[in-house]
Design an enzyme around this catalytic site. Structure first.
Site, PDB file in Angstrom:
ATOM      1  CG  ASP A   9       7.061 -12.802  -6.203  1.00 17.01           C
ATOM      2  OD1 ASP A   9       6.305 -11.638  -6.183  1.00 17.01           O
ATOM      3  OD2 ASP A   9       8.018 -13.001  -5.292  1.00 17.01           O
ATOM      4  CE  LYS A  71       3.297  -6.346  -5.557  1.00 17.44           C
ATOM      5  NZ  LYS A  71       4.126  -7.561  -5.107  1.00 17.44           N
ATOM      6  CD  GLU A 169       3.649 -10.280  -2.559  1.00 18.26           C
ATOM      7  OE1 GLU A 169       4.315  -9.546  -1.569  1.00 18.26           O
ATOM      8  OE2 GLU A 169       3.605  -9.712  -3.679  1.00 18.26           O
TER       9      GLU A 169
HETATM   10 MG    MG Z   1       8.354  -9.763  -3.237  1.00 16.76          MG
END
Ligand code: MG
Ligand code: ADP
Length: 610
Positions: A9, A71, A169
């Site tokens: 992740d 990100k 996700e």
């Molecule tokens: Mg997250």
């Protein structure tokens, strides 16, 4: 060599890794028992690099050499970031290179780094902690577009990882809870992280997993909870009105975060001023009640996003079967309570919300390794993809929320006589005009023989693989001229640059090559199948029942062959298909030529073969 598949992740604020070992999922922990690595790096003039908690400490003393929230930048251009710019404290710039591609860089000291390189440093640390695996599944938000997915994959490559799959996700979180084993149902994934909020509505129907809609706020998360505590301390407790320096703000933020975490398990927590002696000396007591009072409007904003996501998916709150809580900020008790009240149902919380995504990525890794069977995992693409047509309009080939992998073909022709090539501009977005969409790249099909306008028949195919990555191919039907490209986003690193940065990728070469072969062969199969179907439905051709059955059998053989994972098998079948098809294809060409020579109206000719 560690050849397990690690799930990663790669978060805006925290990153972490997980494995499934002997059927059991577990997150990777460091020596102090922490699984979460802050997604922060700091780089210094002497060349030293710090990652994670170490880098976080440097935030205080040396903010100019510290980069966080990278990100937000990955796979983006300056234009994409217009709205985010006020939130980005470090210096970023965009360079346009000779080939027209742009690259975004972040300045650290006197050096420029691309977001891919910064992310690769974080991934490198995650990888090191995880015992240097070479294969990974990495997660991205469901709304990430093609460039953002490709850039994430490139970051993985730079970090020495063979990125087997990029998954969404929310899908990962649902997988972590084993919700793929349900036969049917609707799942809401509520993900409140450090700086972002995402709500996704997923459906499962007969084992097929689908993202129905997503909504969220890219500037709403735990950071805002920290700010709420800082405001409470400065305004209500200390009554400080003066502007503080950067160092004090950073120290306040660290302390506020600590207090916030404590308030998740205690009714009261201490806010220490040790690192802020100028503000006071006596520690402050903050109650959960005070904190909750401040964050209610923030949580309400997340619920408004959920409402929109449900509306887009045409789902009522009452028909939601499961709610999965994801993201560290979902640990706040009031968040859990308000989500429960909103949906009228208790959300799933048995897996730590900040670990669920990494665990789901590891589960996906296990599926890829073949250890877990009977599962079909399908995501959807978040934005429509199409081609610019005359006048700057967009012709959409693949619409948003289409399940991937996906293929679509559309026929185009030329606008002027004797054109021997066509340039296709590929776009992504929901608007109707090219100028309002994002350009993903250009693609040229050239070298077909000169013909009158509208006579060439160019089939353009868009193929999206299981990672959401696009390959475009085009074929001029009359001449057979064809070309195919994996769409290189108009921004980010070029292939060569990545290859230069990758030092140890040679060991992954054979797997990469195989994957590429598969994509290319499936692209070709898609085009050939369409071609065959058009021959079948061409009323101008004298096809006997026997001919038709031959073609139909050949089509069925190709359709099942493309599902195979072995390029060799697909190639053999495609070659045989070609042999079966060739006599009919030349029959079709002859018919077209005859029509042309007998001087028919070119408009009518263009319909031939459809
Ligand atoms: Mg997250
Ligand atoms: P990302 O934004 O990278 O997805 P996470 O899901 O790990 O990151 O969320 C990070 C956020 O969760 C941070 O704002 C952090 O302060 C917050 N957080 C972590 N643990 C707790 C806790 N026990 N109580 C409240 N907030 C928490």
């Amino acid at each position: 060599m560690n050849d397990e598949i690690v799930g990663i992740d790669l978060g805006t604020t925290f990153s972490l890794a997980a494995y499934v070992r002997n059927g059991k999922a577990q997150v990777v922990k460091d020596t102090s028992g922490n699984s979460l690595i802050p997604s922060i790096i700091s780089i210094h003039a002497d060349g030293s690099v710090f990652v994670g908690t170490e880098a976080q400490r440097h935030c205080l003393t040396d903010p100019v050499h510290t980069i966080f929230s990278i990100k937000r930048l990955i796979g983006r251009t300056l234009k994409d970031l217009e709205k985010d710019l006020p939130f980005i404290p470090y210096q970023i710039q965009e360079k346009t290179r000779d080939d027209g591609r742009t690259v975004l860089t972040v300045k650290i000291g006197d050096k420029d780094f691309t977001p891919e390189e910064v992310s690769a440093i974080i991934l490198g640390e995650v990888r090191r902690l995880a015992g240097n695996p070479t294969k990974a599944v990495i997660t991205v938000p469901a709304y990430f577009d093609d460039s953002q997915r490709q850039a994430t994959r490139d970051a993985g490559k730079i970090a020495g990882l063979d990125v087997l799959r990029i998954i969404n996700e929310p899908t990962a979180a649902a997988l972590a809870y084993g919700l793929d084993r349900k036969r049917n149902g609707t799942i809401v994934v509520y993900d409140l992280g450090g700086g972002t909020f995402d709500c996704s509505v997923l459906s499962i129907a007969d084992g097929v997993f689908k993202v129905l809609s997503t909504n969220g706020d890219t500037h709403l998360g735990g950071d805002d909870f920290d700010h709420a505590i800082i405001r409470h301390v400065l305004d209500d407790k200390l009554n400080i009105k003066t502007k503080l320096d950067a160092r004090s703000i950073a120290a306040l933020k660290l302390e506020a975060e600590k207090t916030k975490r404590n308030l998740s398990s205690n009714d009261q927590a201490t806010f220490n001023l040790d690192s802020l002696p100028t503000l006071g000396t006596t520690p402050l007591e903050i109650t959960r009640e005070n904190f909750e009072h401040k964050i209610i409007p923030l949580i309400e904003r997340t619920l408004a996003c959920c409402k929109k996501a449900l509306k887009d998916a045409s789902i009522k709150t009452t028909s939601v079967d499961e709610i999965v809580l994801v993201g560290g900020s979902s640990r706040v008790p009031l968040v859990q309570k308000m989500v429960q009240d909103f949906f009228g149902k208790k959300p799933l919380t048995s897996i730590n919300p900040d670990e669920a995504v990494a665990i789901g990525a590891a589960v996906q890794g296990e599926i890829l390794s073949g250890k877990r069977k009977n599962l079909l995992l399908l995501d959807v693409i978040p934005l429509s993809l199409g081609i610019e047509t005359l006048g700057g309009a967009i012709s959409k080939l693949i619409h948003r929320n289409t399940t991937i992998p996906a293929i679509a073909t559309e026929r185009f022709s030329t606008g002027v006589d004797n054109q021997t090539g066509i340039v296709f501009n590929i776009y992504q977005g929901e608007r109707e005009l090219a100028k309002d969409c994002k350009n993903l790249g250009k693609f040229t099909l050239s070298g077909f023989p000169p013909m009158p306008a509208q006579m060439p028949q160019v089939d353009v195919s868009f193929i999206i693989d299981a990672n959401g990555i696009l390959t475009v191919s085009a074929k001029e039907i009359r001449s057979g001229v064809e070309a195919s490209v994996k769409v290189q986003p108009a921004s980010g690193l070029s292939k060569e640059e990545i290859e230069n940065i990758v030092l140890d990728s040679i060991e992954h070469a054979s797997e990469d090559f195989k994957q590429r072969m598969l994509i290319e062969l499936r692209t070709k199969a898609g085009i050939d199948l369409n071609h065959a179907r058009r021959i079948l439905s061409n009323s101008m051709l004298p096809l006997s029942e026997n001919d038709k059955s031959n073609i139909n059998t050949a089509i069925a053989t190709v359709e099942s062959a493309v599902l195979q994972q072995e390029p060799g098998i697909i190639k053999t079948v495609l070659d045989e298909f070609q042999t079966v098809l060739t006599p009919y294809a030349s029959m079709a060409m002859d018919a077209a030529a005859k029509m042309y020579l007998s001087n028919q109206n070119p408009e009518q000719l263009n319909d031939l073969g459809k």
